[in-house]
Design an enzyme around this catalytic site. Structure first.
Site, PDB file in Angstrom:
ATOM      1  N   ASP A   1      51.787  -3.532 121.415  1.00 43.56           N
ATOM      2  CA  ASP A   1      51.404  -2.371 120.612  1.00 43.56           C
ATOM      3  C   ASP A   1      51.601  -1.154 121.514  1.00 43.56           C
ATOM      4  O   ASP A   1      50.843  -0.924 122.456  1.00 43.56           O
ATOM      5  CB  ASP A   1      49.945  -2.524 120.163  1.00 43.56           C
ATOM      6  CG  ASP A   1      49.479  -1.356 119.279  1.00 43.56           C
ATOM      7  OD1 ASP A   1      50.074  -0.274 119.378  1.00 43.56           O
ATOM      8  OD2 ASP A   1      48.512  -1.548 118.520  1.00 43.56           O
TER       9      ASP A   1
ATOM     10  N   LYS B   1      50.344   8.187 114.851  1.00 42.89           N
ATOM     11  CA  LYS B   1      49.907   8.882 116.070  1.00 42.89           C
ATOM     12  C   LYS B   1      51.029   9.754 116.643  1.00 42.89           C
ATOM     13  O   LYS B   1      51.439  10.689 116.009  1.00 42.89           O
ATOM     14  CB  LYS B   1      49.406   7.849 117.079  1.00 42.89           C
ATOM     15  CG  LYS B   1      48.543   6.737 116.461  1.00 42.89           C
ATOM     16  CD  LYS B   1      47.299   7.275 115.775  1.00 42.89           C
ATOM     17  CE  LYS B   1      46.421   6.122 115.325  1.00 42.89           C
ATOM     18  NZ  LYS B   1      45.695   6.344 114.116  1.00 42.89           N
TER      19      LYS B   1
ATOM     20  N   ARG C   1      61.077  -0.907  97.160  1.00 42.59           N
ATOM     21  CA  ARG C   1      60.170  -1.602  98.075  1.00 42.59           C
ATOM     22  C   ARG C   1      60.983  -2.209  99.221  1.00 42.59           C
ATOM     23  O   ARG C   1      60.558  -2.223 100.370  1.00 42.59           O
ATOM     24  CB  ARG C   1      59.368  -2.684  97.335  1.00 42.59           C
ATOM     25  CG  ARG C   1      58.487  -3.455  98.276  1.00 42.59           C
ATOM     26  CD  ARG C   1      57.392  -4.324  97.657  1.00 42.59           C
ATOM     27  NE  ARG C   1      57.450  -4.598  96.268  1.00 42.59           N
ATOM     28  CZ  ARG C   1      58.182  -5.577  95.695  1.00 42.59           C
ATOM     29  NH1 ARG C   1      58.932  -6.361  96.423  1.00 42.59           N
ATOM     30  NH2 ARG C   1      58.165  -5.740  94.385  1.00 42.59           N
TER      31      ARG C   1
ATOM     32  N   TYR D   1      42.509  -1.809 119.818  1.00 43.48           N
ATOM     33  CA  TYR D   1      42.026  -1.019 118.685  1.00 43.48           C
ATOM     34  C   TYR D   1      41.073  -1.869 117.841  1.00 43.48           C
ATOM     35  O   TYR D   1      41.397  -3.010 117.488  1.00 43.48           O
ATOM     36  CB  TYR D   1      43.227  -0.529 117.866  1.00 43.48           C
ATOM     37  CG  TYR D   1      42.814   0.117 116.571  1.00 43.48           C
ATOM     38  CD1 TYR D   1      41.884   1.155 116.562  1.00 43.48           C
ATOM     39  CD2 TYR D   1      43.334  -0.308 115.353  1.00 43.48           C
ATOM     40  CE1 TYR D   1      41.496   1.747 115.365  1.00 43.48           C
ATOM     41  CE2 TYR D   1      42.945   0.280 114.166  1.00 43.48           C
ATOM     42  CZ  TYR D   1      42.022   1.302 114.178  1.00 43.48           C
ATOM     43  OH  TYR D   1      41.619   1.880 112.994  1.00 43.48           O
TER      44      TYR D   1
END
Ligand code: P1T
Length: 385
Positions: free
Chosen positions: A176, A201, A52, A104
């Site tokens: 972003d 993306k 992790r 978004y």
């Protein structure tokens, strides 16, 4: 090959953060599909204790991404929202964030329906003039959250102007950078403190993985974000890390085609008799075209447009009629996608706020892929007919 800051973007995209595998010479970074690492004696290990916290495939990707953004540090997350979640967790109850009014829908949903309950307040403002930010700043303001180009109306926000305001008031500037990708825009060089991506993306680029990323030059912010990543567990898996690492190798080549196809489609739509507005920052009459020219290498493959009469039914007919484009959420893959923000990506934003940001019933968003341009234009022509 070791990281070399002098190298060009394409060389970094292919090599940064990666060396041949020391045991076999394999040129591709192995997929370290492991959850844990054997220790020599308690606490004595090779820097890896539990997956992790750290995974070698993920670290190669984080270093490659950092190199592409001109950053000192990179971190990868299970999704773009996982990355955004960790950034907001840098804040405390009572803190305030000023955001672009067009962003978004999932970011808006997380801000309003998750973090507002923890006492964090979000303001939304049209940042096409950065001066609109100043009246909202008070002693509690801790962060500016900027998307540019914005999702879905392609507003261009002047990152350097936002950075000047943020610095003057000791506020963190988060950008972003999903729509631009590091190939088109590097916000850290313009004064941003943190850059985030939905790596789902353009970075991944093949619509086969969900991932997020954060880069920063600030050691303390990096340490806090790495702590949050390990403590809260939004870590991506090694296979997904491999897929994005592979995707990055062609980012520069893909982006060039996304941009040239995007330009041709924006120009086609602009002259189409059924089309009303076309949102694309490459038009010289786009409100911040000059800013786009200054801070971006090219104008990207994201375009939105509305139909004359603004009818939902007509937009829905067009959206269902495409054959080469696919009607789907997401963006930035090699294949062209068409979306209807009001019912898809931005459905979680209340209608009045949505419409104030320009997301009307007939707004259609295109993620222009890298197929042959003649086929893409013919497809839109038949769908609009
Ligand atoms: O989907 P995810 O990887 O969690 O990323 C969220 C996200 C963050 N920021 C921007 C600007 C985004 O566009 C997204 C995701 N966007 C879509 C799925 C979409 O179709 O717009």
């Amino acid at each position: 090959m070791s990281n070399n800051e002098q190298h060009g973007f394409g060389t970094k995209a292919i090599h940064a953060g990666q060396q041949p595998d020391p045991t076999t010479g394999a040129i591709m970074t192995p997929i370290y599909q492991t959850s844990t690492y054997v220790q020599e004696s308690p606490g004595v290990h090779k820097g890896y204790a539990y997956a992790r916290g750290k995974n070698p495939t993920r670290i190669a990707l984080e270093q490659c991404l950092a190199a592409l953004e001109g950053a000192k540090h990179g971190l990868c997350f299970a999704s773009g929202m996982g990355a955004a979640d960790s950034i907001i967790k840098l804040l405390r109850p009572g803190d305030e964030v000023i955001c672009t009014d067009d962003l978004y829908g999932g970011s808006y949903r997380m801000f309003e329906r998750v973090f507002a309950h923890f006492g964090i307040k979000f303001h939304y403002v049209n940042m096409q003039s950065a001066e609109n930010i100043r009246p909202l700043i008070n002693a509690n303001t801790k962060m500016l959250w900027v998307e540019t180009p914005t999702n879905p109306t392609m507003k261009i926000i002047d990152i350097a102007a936002c950075a000047a305001i943020a610095k003057a008031h000791n506020i963190l500037l988060v950008v972003d950078n999903t729509f631009a990708s590091p190939y088109l825009q590097n916000p850290l060089a313009l004064g941003a403190d943190i850059v985030m991506h939905s790596a789902t993306k353009y970075l991944g680029g093949h619509s086969d993985v969900v991932m997020g990323a954060i880069v920063t030059n600030d050691d303390k912010l990096h340490e806090q974000l790495a702590f949050l990543l390990n403590s809260c567990g939004a870590n991506p898996g090694p296979m997904d890390s491999f897929l994005v690492l592979r995707g990055l190798k062609t980012l520069h080549v893909r982006m060039e085609r996304h941009c040239s196809n995007g330009r041709a489609i924006a120009e086609f739509l602009r002259t189409h008799p059924k089309v009303d507005k076309v949102y694309w920052p490459g038009f010289t009459d786009h409100p911040n075209h000059e800013v786009a020219k200054k801070q971006m290498r090219d104008f990207g493959g994201m375009i939105s447009f509305t139909l004359k009469g603004d009818s939902f039914e007509e937009a829905s007919r067009v959206a269902s009629a495409v054959k080469v484009f696919s009607l789907a959420e997401s963006l930035g893959g090699v294949e062209s996608l068409l979306g209807h923000p009001a019912t898809m990506t931005h459905a979680s934003i209340p209608k009045p706020e949505r419409e104030r940001a320009g997301i009307t019933d007939s707004l259609i968003r295109l993620s222009v892929g890298i197929e042959d341009i003649d086929d893409l234009i013919a497809d839109l022509k038949q769908a609009l007919a």
